[in-house]
Design an enzyme around this catalytic site. Structure first.
Site, PDB file in Angstrom:
ATOM      1  CG  HIS A  28      17.114  21.833  65.777  1.00 48.45           C
ATOM      2  ND1 HIS A  28      15.883  22.419  65.857  1.00 48.45           N
ATOM      3  CD2 HIS A  28      17.019  20.691  66.499  1.00 48.45           C
ATOM      4  CE1 HIS A  28      15.076  21.653  66.575  1.00 48.45           C
ATOM      5  NE2 HIS A  28      15.742  20.595  66.971  1.00 48.45           N
ATOM      6  CG  HIS A  37      19.111  16.925  68.347  1.00 46.64           C
ATOM      7  ND1 HIS A  37      18.416  16.268  67.368  1.00 46.64           N
ATOM      8  CD2 HIS A  37      18.263  17.858  68.855  1.00 46.64           C
ATOM      9  CE1 HIS A  37      17.203  16.791  67.267  1.00 46.64           C
ATOM     10  NE2 HIS A  37      17.083  17.746  68.169  1.00 46.64           N
ATOM     11  CB  CYS A  95      16.517  26.646  68.736  1.00 49.21           C
ATOM     12  SG  CYS A  95      16.172  25.217  67.685  1.00 49.21           S
TER      13      CYS A  95
HETATM   14 MN    MN Z   1      15.159  18.860  68.276  1.00 48.91          MN
END
Ligand code: MN
Length: 142
Positions: free
Chosen positions: A71, A105, A119
């Site tokens: 990410h 995360h 994102c």
């Molecule tokens: Mn994720």
């Protein structure tokens, strides 16, 4: 899809891009999370990546997860924290968070403040893994 979309409050007061459908973060009951909306801002057949916007209401949080895909997260507004592996780090507007493959995360909005972030992900990506009894996430260290 050329055009300009405005970042403005929606019907429920949360900020986001007008003219872009506000989706559920993920299906209810699939994993623990609280008070998040999702907008897919850019997803084109000729591109390998997708740009999404997530808005977490005050006190809300995303699912604690990990996966092989990476990410890049740009905090657009508000403040909160991100859990990365066993670290819990404060985040605020304009911070850039990168998440490596298979790193646990979780994003969290502070109690008095929404947290909004962009994102960037690969369009073809593996499904998130959740902590299990056999393989729990590392204990967080504050
Ligand atoms: Mn994720």
């Amino acid at each position: 899809m050329s055009g300009v979309r405005r970042f403005a409050p929606g019907a429920a007061g949360e900020l986001g891009w007008t003219g872009v459908e506000r989706l559920r973060y993920k299906e209810e009951g699939s994993a623990p999370f609280r008070d998040i909306t999702r907008q897919v801002l850019f997803s084109q057949p000729d591109q390998q990546c997708e740009l999404r916007y997530f808005e977490i209401a005050p006190g809300g949080f995303s699912t604690l997860e990990r996966h092989r895909h990476t990410h890049a997260v740009l905090i657009l507004r508000g403040h909160g924290s991100v859990r990365l592996g066993d670290a819990e780090l404060p985040v605020a507007e304009h911070d850039l968070v990168t998440v490596d493959p298979l790193t646990w995360h979780q994003f969290r909005a502070d109690a008095g403040c929404a947290l909004g972030f962009l994102c960037l992900v690969s369009k073809s990506r593996d499904r998130p893994q959740l902590p299990t009894d056999e393989e729990p996430a590392p204990r967080e260290i504050r």
